[in-house]
Write an enzyme that holds these catalytic residues in place. Structure first.
Site, mmCIF file in Angstrom:
data_model
loop_
_atom_site.group_PDB
_atom_site.id
_atom_site.type_symbol
_atom_site.label_atom_id
_atom_site.label_comp_id
_atom_site.label_asym_id
_atom_site.label_seq_id
_atom_site.Cartn_x
_atom_site.Cartn_y
_atom_site.Cartn_z
ATOM 1 C CE LYS A 53 -22.755 -27.636 5.398
ATOM 2 N NZ LYS A 53 -23.958 -27.892 6.199
ATOM 3 C CB THR B 128 -31.296 -26.112 -1.919
ATOM 4 O OG1 THR B 128 -31.874 -24.795 -1.905
ATOM 5 C CG2 THR B 128 -30.827 -26.461 -3.312
ATOM 6 N N GLY C 50 -32.927 -27.453 3.739
ATOM 7 C CA GLY C 50 -32.584 -28.566 4.638
ATOM 8 C C GLY C 50 -31.462 -29.464 4.155
ATOM 9 C CB THR C 51 -28.952 -29.339 1.381
ATOM 10 O OG1 THR C 51 -28.697 -27.954 1.593
ATOM 11 C CG2 THR C 51 -29.834 -29.520 0.154
ATOM 12 N N GLY C 52 -28.267 -29.069 4.483
ATOM 13 C CA GLY C 52 -27.240 -29.175 5.533
ATOM 14 C C GLY C 52 -27.663 -30.148 6.622
ATOM 15 C CB CYS C 53 -30.942 -30.620 8.395
ATOM 16 S SG CYS C 53 -31.235 -28.959 8.990
HETATM 17 N N1 ADP Z 1 -27.555 -27.264 -5.880
HETATM 18 C C1 ADP Z 1 -26.784 -28.186 -5.305
HETATM 19 N N2 ADP Z 1 -26.239 -29.160 -6.038
HETATM 20 C C2 ADP Z 1 -25.471 -30.121 -5.482
HETATM 21 N N3 ADP Z 1 -25.185 -30.156 -4.175
HETATM 22 C C3 ADP Z 1 -25.684 -29.174 -3.385
HETATM 23 C C4 ADP Z 1 -26.512 -28.152 -3.885
HETATM 24 N N4 ADP Z 1 -26.865 -27.342 -2.857
HETATM 25 C C5 ADP Z 1 -26.298 -27.855 -1.759
HETATM 26 N N5 ADP Z 1 -25.569 -28.954 -2.066
HETATM 27 C C6 ADP Z 1 -24.866 -29.834 -1.135
HETATM 28 O O1 ADP Z 1 -25.694 -29.930 0.008
HETATM 29 C C7 ADP Z 1 -24.912 -30.014 1.179
HETATM 30 C C8 ADP Z 1 -25.286 -28.865 2.112
HETATM 31 O O2 ADP Z 1 -24.620 -27.726 1.662
HETATM 32 P P1 ADP Z 1 -24.927 -26.224 1.949
HETATM 33 O O3 ADP Z 1 -26.137 -25.828 1.177
HETATM 34 O O4 ADP Z 1 -23.678 -25.513 1.639
HETATM 35 O O5 ADP Z 1 -25.239 -26.223 3.491
HETATM 36 P P2 ADP Z 1 -26.453 -25.661 4.365
HETATM 37 O O6 ADP Z 1 -27.655 -26.428 3.928
HETATM 38 O O7 ADP Z 1 -26.018 -25.959 5.737
HETATM 39 O O8 ADP Z 1 -26.571 -24.213 4.052
HETATM 40 C C9 ADP Z 1 -23.470 -29.994 0.687
HETATM 41 O O9 ADP Z 1 -23.018 -31.312 0.495
HETATM 42 C C10 ADP Z 1 -23.555 -29.281 -0.638
HETATM 43 O O10 ADP Z 1 -22.473 -29.595 -1.471
HETATM 44 C C1 LIG Z 2 -35.362 -26.196 12.630
HETATM 45 C C2 LIG Z 2 -34.379 -25.867 11.573
HETATM 46 N N1 LIG Z 2 -33.104 -26.283 11.700
HETATM 47 C C3 LIG Z 2 -32.194 -25.987 10.734
HETATM 48 C C4 LIG Z 2 -32.561 -25.247 9.638
HETATM 49 C C5 LIG Z 2 -31.560 -24.926 8.575
HETATM 50 O O1 LIG Z 2 -31.237 -26.082 7.916
HETATM 51 P P1 LIG Z 2 -30.114 -26.282 6.795
HETATM 52 O O2 LIG Z 2 -30.135 -27.672 6.379
HETATM 53 O O3 LIG Z 2 -28.838 -25.713 7.252
HETATM 54 O O4 LIG Z 2 -30.774 -25.433 5.776
HETATM 55 P P2 LIG Z 2 -30.792 -24.748 4.452
HETATM 56 O O5 LIG Z 2 -30.076 -23.454 4.642
HETATM 57 O O6 LIG Z 2 -30.118 -25.706 3.511
HETATM 58 O O7 LIG Z 2 -32.257 -24.635 4.246
HETATM 59 C C6 LIG Z 2 -33.894 -24.840 9.531
HETATM 60 N N2 LIG Z 2 -34.316 -24.149 8.481
HETATM 61 N N3 LIG Z 2 -34.775 -25.152 10.506
#
Ligand code: ADP
Ligand SMILES: Cc1ncc(COP(=O)(O)OP(=O)(O)O)c(N)n1
Length: 539
Positions: free
Chosen positions: A215, A249, A251-254
């Site tokens: 990602k 942004t 929780g986007t990963g979850c």
């Molecule tokens: N600002 C953004 N614009 C478009 N897509 C985003 C943005 N931030 C995150 N994403 C998308 O959200 C999803 C989670 O990505 P990421 O943020 O890298 O993971 P995590 O939330 O686990 O840290 C991916 O599909 C990423 O491409």
């Molecule tokens: C309870 C809990 N689980 C996972 C996360 C992190 O979530 P994720 O979607 O990877 O988060 P961002 O980095 O995109 O916020 C969390 N904060 N809490």
């Protein structure tokens, strides 16, 4: 590392997948199980959750973590799998090695067809969320997943871990996470280019047998790409997309991983599932700031697309719509009841000339009404509707016109030739113009609503005439128009009318509020034309 050999692409599709999230709780609702349940529901699944940990966090950061006894997680998991068929599992925050062991044991005992693992290991700040023992345990869990969805930091940790596991290599500035002797986690050196991230994903996929979704949310620059990497089939599928300018942004990963698990269970195709999950997430990201949740990184708006497309109010049932529409034309129906034409028709005092004039207009009306019904049949979305309107068109032409012809033969209008020569009057023309124009616009639902009053008002009048609602004379076999009045009370037409009401109101219940309103308006307009039509002979 053992690898997992299975081909999830061949699994049966499930319309509403039952999806379990094994994850931590985020009381602010943006990440963890709260985000997972919203995401699963938003993309069409039934969500369940087994909670691994409780966090105290908000949009600004995590203040504390409480991990309930691991045995209680095992009890939650068993309670679910003992009773419910699980179509997909999404795994998120796993607080420690004990928790990971419980999940690994449960996965081995439970034949869950789809496992998506979001390895929540590193906070956005770069802080490690798992101690080295837990990181090692997590590494052993990876081969039980079908898809692993690390962000750039987590991908770097996992790549170091698999490299460390395979050749003991040390990378970054410290020991690899796979090194059992390391107590302190090394600083992470995430990929600095997208190509490097894909290479790391290939290494993790090769070592685990799982697909890896690298990602790019944390990449610098204007793009936020993701890439689905599968070493076994030597495939890399890239998903491009501009970075959305937003602070929402959290929780986007979850959210992405649970949406992918749900969609994979429905579609049985990883590329399609990820593509659709990303489209949904991007729509939700764009609307996140509008929620105005918290002063830090706010959540995405999981249901924004649904709200904008489907509205927020519960749709009325077909029966409620029928009541609303029927009550909504109470004034029109009362006015029809009071018409001198209806009163005189009922008590037998109606002169023959206006009666035959009415029949002539009715015959003209029915010819084009049959065309409109045939158009409804052509536009109907299913075979049942198609057949119903086609039958009605046939009934309108054959049954009614035959009856009219038998009344009108030799009565001036037909000049004894059987060929009908009367001209449509203003009321007939206006009514037909409305129906033909509605048909020409090609909206089946609105057209079906427009043709309904001709069924419903007619049958209602006929039943009340036959029941003596307009006086006993209408029931007298010696009534001058007795055979005509009988057609009003034809039981077969009453059955067809009930079917028409059901078809139309079912369509209305499934329509958007705007479309339903357009249907109601068409129904009301046709009812007003019915009034004008009945008024015309004595008007
Ligand atoms: N600002 C953004 N614009 C478009 N897509 C985003 C943005 N931030 C995150 N994403 C998308 O959200 C999803 C989670 O990505 P990421 O943020 O890298 O993971 P995590 O939330 O686990 O840290 C991916 O599909 C990423 O491409
Ligand atoms: C309870 C809990 N689980 C996972 C996360 C992190 O979530 P994720 O979607 O990877 O988060 P961002 O980095 O995109 O916020 C969390 N904060 N809490």
């Amino acid at each position: 590392m053992p690898t997992r050999q299975r081909d999830s692409a061949t699994r049966a599709e499930r319309r509403v997948p039952r999806v379990l999230s094994i994850a931590g709780s985020d009381p602010s609702g943006g990440a963890g199980i709260q985000a997972d349940l919203k995401s699963i529901a938003a993309v069409g699944g039934y969500g369940m959750s087994a909670i691994t940990a409780l966090t105290a966090q908000n949009t600004r950061g995590v203040r504390g973590v409480h991990v309930p006894p691991a045995e209680f997680l095992a009890a939650q998991l068993d309670a679910i799998s003992d009773d419910i068929t699980i179509d997909a599992v999404k795994i998120g925050m796993l607080a420690n090695a004990e928790v990971i062991a419980v999940v690994a044991d449960w996965l081995r005992r439970t034949a869950v067809p789809i496992v998506v693992l979001d390895p929540v290991m590193v906070a956005t700040s770069g802080d490690r969320l798992l101690d080295p023992e837990a990181e090692r345990a997590l590494r052993d869990l990876l081969p039980l997943a079908d898809l692993i969805t690390p962000n750039l930091l987590e991908l770097a940790v996992l790549a170091n871990a698999v490299a460390g596991a395979e050749d003991g290599a040390r990378t970054g500035d410290g020991a690899g996470a796979g090194d059992a002797s390391a107590d302190a986690a090394p600083t992470i050196a995430p990929a600095t280019t997208w190509a490097e991230a894909i290479a790391q994903a290939q290494a993790v996929s090769a070592a685990t047998g799982a697909r890896v979704l690298a990602k790019g949310g944390h990449l610098p620059g204007g793009d936020a790409p993701d890439a689905l990497v599968h070493a076994a089939s030597a495939t890399v599928i890239e998903f491009g997309g501009e970075r959305i300018a937003t602070t929402a942004t959290h929780g986007t990963g979850c959210s992405l991983s649970s949406a992918v698990a749900t969609l994979q269970a429905e579609l049985g195709d990883w590329e399609a599932a990820i593509g659709e999950a990303r489209r949904w997430l991007r729509e939700s990201l764009r609307q996140g700031e509008a929620l105005e949740v918290g002063g830090g990184h706010g959540p995405v708006s999981h249901f924004a697309g649904l709200w904008s497309r489907g509205g927020l109010r519960t749709a009325p049932t077909p029966a409620e719509i029928a009541d609303e529409w029927w009550n909504g034309i109470a004034d029109v129906r009362a006015a029809i009841d009071d018409l001198p034409f209806i009163r005189a028709l009922a008590d037998g005092t109606l002169e023959r000339e206006p009666f035959l004039g009415y029949l002539a207009q009715d015959a003209l009306y029915l010819r084009d009404y049959a065309r409109v019904l045939a158009e409804a049949s052509r536009l109907a979305p299913d075979a049942a509707g198609q057949a119903f309107w086609a039958n009605s068109a046939h009934g309108s032409l054959v049954g009614e016109l035959e009856l009219h012809t038998s009344w009108l033969e030799g009565a001036g209008g037909t000049a004894g030739t059987g060929v009908f020569t009367a001209e449509p009057d203003a009321a007939t023309t206006a009514y037909l113009d409305h129906l033909l124009a509605t048909g020409a616009r090609g909206d089946y639902a609105v057209l079906a609503a427009a043709v309904l009053p001709c069924f419903w008002i007619y049958v209602d009048l006929g039943e009340r005439l036959a029941a003596g609602g307009f006086g006993q004379r209408a029931l007298d076999p010696g009534h001058p128009y007795a055979s005509w009045l009988e057609t009003y009370a034809d039981p077969a037409f009453a059955v067809a009318t009930r079917e028409a009401i059901e078809l139309v109101t079912r369509e209305a219940a499934a329509a958007t509020p705007e479309r339903r309103e357009a249907m109601r308006r068409a129904f009301r307009t046709s009812s007003e034309h019915e009034l004008a039509f009945f008024a015309a002979p004595l008007g």
